[in-house]
Design a protein around this motif. Structure first.
Motif, short mmCIF file in Angstrom:
data_model
loop_
_atom_site.label_atom_id
_atom_site.label_comp_id
_atom_site.label_asym_id
_atom_site.label_seq_id
_atom_site.Cartn_x
_atom_site.Cartn_y
_atom_site.Cartn_z
N HIS A 127 -0.49 -1.07 -3.42
CA HIS A 127 -0.08 0.31 -3.27
C HIS A 127 -0.65 1.20 -4.72
O HIS A 127 -0.51 2.59 -4.27
N GLY A 128 -0.73 0.63 -5.60
CA GLY A 128 -1.26 1.34 -6.73
C GLY A 128 0.11 1.88 -7.37
O GLY A 128 1.24 1.75 -6.90
N GLU A 129 -0.41 2.87 -8.30
CA GLU A 129 0.85 3.70 -9.00
C GLU A 129 0.52 5.20 -8.89
O GLU A 129 -0.68 5.52 -9.21
N GLY A 130 1.40 6.00 -9.02
CA GLY A 130 0.81 7.32 -8.74
C GLY A 130 0.63 7.74 -7.56
O GLY A 130 -0.30 8.71 -7.25
N THR A 131 1.02 6.82 -6.45
CA THR A 131 0.38 7.02 -5.05
C THR A 131 1.61 7.03 -4.15
O THR A 131 2.78 6.97 -4.56
N VAL A 132 1.37 7.32 -2.96
CA VAL A 132 2.65 7.44 -1.86
C VAL A 132 2.44 6.04 -0.94
O VAL A 132 1.49 5.64 -0.75
N ALA A 133 3.67 5.58 -0.70
CA ALA A 133 3.74 4.43 0.05
C ALA A 133 4.64 4.76 1.22
O ALA A 133 5.41 5.44 1.21
N LYS A 134 4.40 3.97 2.31
CA LYS A 134 5.23 3.88 3.58
C LYS A 134 5.14 2.83 4.45
O LYS A 134 4.41 2.00 3.99
N CYS A 135 5.97 2.49 5.37
CA CYS A 135 6.12 1.29 6.41
C CYS A 135 4.62 1.36 6.78
O CYS A 135 4.22 2.43 7.55
N ASP A 136 4.06 0.33 7.06
CA ASP A 136 2.90 -0.04 7.81
C ASP A 136 3.11 -0.95 8.97
O ASP A 136 2.10 -1.74 9.17
N PHE A 137 4.27 -1.27 9.51
CA PHE A 137 4.59 -2.28 10.45
C PHE A 137 4.35 -3.65 10.16
O PHE A 137 3.81 -4.44 10.64
N CYS A 138 4.49 -3.89 8.63
CA CYS A 138 4.04 -5.08 7.84
C CYS A 138 2.52 -5.54 8.71
O CYS A 138 2.38 -6.55 9.09
N ILE A 139 1.78 -4.52 8.33
CA ILE A 139 0.18 -4.75 8.86
C ILE A 139 -0.39 -6.22 8.62
O ILE A 139 -1.08 -6.65 9.47
N GLU A 140 -0.17 -6.64 7.31
CA GLU A 140 -0.57 -8.04 6.97
C GLU A 140 -0.14 -9.20 8.04
O GLU A 140 -0.68 -10.18 8.43
N ARG A 141 1.33 -9.15 8.40
CA ARG A 141 1.81 -9.94 9.25
C ARG A 141 1.32 -9.82 10.66
O ARG A 141 0.91 -10.75 11.25
N VAL A 142 1.41 -8.42 11.10
CA VAL A 142 0.65 -8.32 12.53
C VAL A 142 -0.75 -8.91 12.58
O VAL A 142 -0.97 -9.42 13.83
N GLU A 143 -1.44 -8.66 11.56
CA GLU A 143 -3.00 -9.20 11.93
C GLU A 143 -3.01 -10.71 11.88
O GLU A 143 -3.92 -11.31 12.43
N LYS A 144 -1.76 -11.47 11.55
CA LYS A 144 -1.65 -12.90 11.47
C LYS A 144 -1.08 -13.35 12.73
O LYS A 144 -0.90 -14.28 13.02
N GLY A 145 -0.84 -12.36 13.71
CA GLY A 145 -0.14 -12.46 14.94
C GLY A 145 1.31 -12.58 14.86
O GLY A 145 2.09 -13.29 15.69
N LEU A 146 2.06 -12.36 13.82
CA LEU A 146 3.40 -12.15 13.59
C LEU A 146 4.11 -10.85 13.75
O LEU A 146 3.31 -9.90 13.98
N ASN A 147 5.31 -10.88 13.89
CA ASN A 147 6.32 -9.76 14.00
C ASN A 147 6.46 -8.93 12.63
O ASN A 147 6.50 -9.86 11.31
N PRO A 148 6.53 -7.82 12.50
CA PRO A 148 7.09 -7.03 11.29
C PRO A 148 8.40 -8.04 10.83
O PRO A 148 9.19 -8.34 11.44
N ALA A 149 8.63 -7.89 9.35
CA ALA A 149 9.59 -8.75 8.97
C ALA A 149 11.06 -8.21 9.61
O ALA A 149 11.93 -9.09 9.69
#
Length: 214
Positions: A142-164
């Motif tokens: 996410h870096g610093e000095g930036t904006v963050a938000k939910c992304d449906f746990c995109i790394e898990r979804v791309e592995k075929g998993l559910n959001p945490a």
């Protein structure tokens, strides 16, 4: 393909498992809640009803946050997930103002959960490997000095998993799947259980649906 959520308000009893599992999965710093559980009350004694309302980024099909981003850091993927490119985000906060669901957070600088350097070992920040890992991963993603938000746990979804938060919910109140496939569990629940979007009058077409509390 459009990923989406269904949250059954009849099953949710506000245990905060979604909120805690989100923090554990995404290693969010203090004050940042990519998933939250709100509480509200209606009626008067003796017929007061208390209701929990889990909220997260709605992954809108027509997101206001994307429209106002001056650097095009916010984009909508082909699967419907709204993402932020940390390398393009300049932290102007326009998206935070524009988001009608209050789902975004500005993180000026990563902060420790244990800022008091006088804490005994192993909680000294400099010597705590868990905090060091959390800081490293947050800044990488996410870096610093930036904006963050939910992304449906995109790394898990791309592995075929559910959001945490889906797997952590003890009441099985959260469902995740493809909204555009009429045969998926989420599509069937929306159709048969009167699924609705939060504040549809905003006109952003959220990918998060709720089932009525009763």
């Amino acid at each position: 393909m459009r990923y989406g959520f269904v949250i059954d308000l009849k099953r949710c009893y506000g245990c905060y498992s979604c909120q805690v599992s989100c923090k554990a999965e995404n290693l969010t710093p203090p004050g940042v809640f990519l998933a939250r559980c709100l509480k509200g009350e209606t009626g008067k004694y003796p017929t007061v009803v208390r209701q929990s309302l889990p909220v997260l980024c709605m992954q809108c099909k027509d997101p206001e946050c994307k429209k106002v981003c001056p650097t095009k850091a916010t984009t909508v993927r082909e699967d419907g997930i709204v993402t932020i490119d940390k390398n393009l985000c300049i932290g102007c906060k326009y998206c935070i103002v524009a988001c009608p669901y209050g789902a975004r957070y500005f993180v000026p600088k990563w902060k420790s959960y244990f800022p008091d350097k006088e804490l005994p070992n192993p909680l000294k920040r400099e010597e705590n490997p868990f905090e060091a890992y959390s800081r490293k991963r947050w800044i990488e993603e996410h870096g610093e000095g930036t904006v963050a938000k939910c992304d449906f746990c995109i790394e898990r979804v791309e592995k075929g998993l559910n959001p945490a938060c889906v797997d952590a919910c003890p009441a099985k109140a959260r469902y995740f799947g493809n909204l555009e496939d009429p045969e998926t569990e989420v599509s069937i629940l929306i159709k048969t259980e009167r699924g609705f979007q939060l504040n549809p009058e905003f006109g952003t077409d959220p990918a998060v649906y709720y089932l009525p509390p009763r």
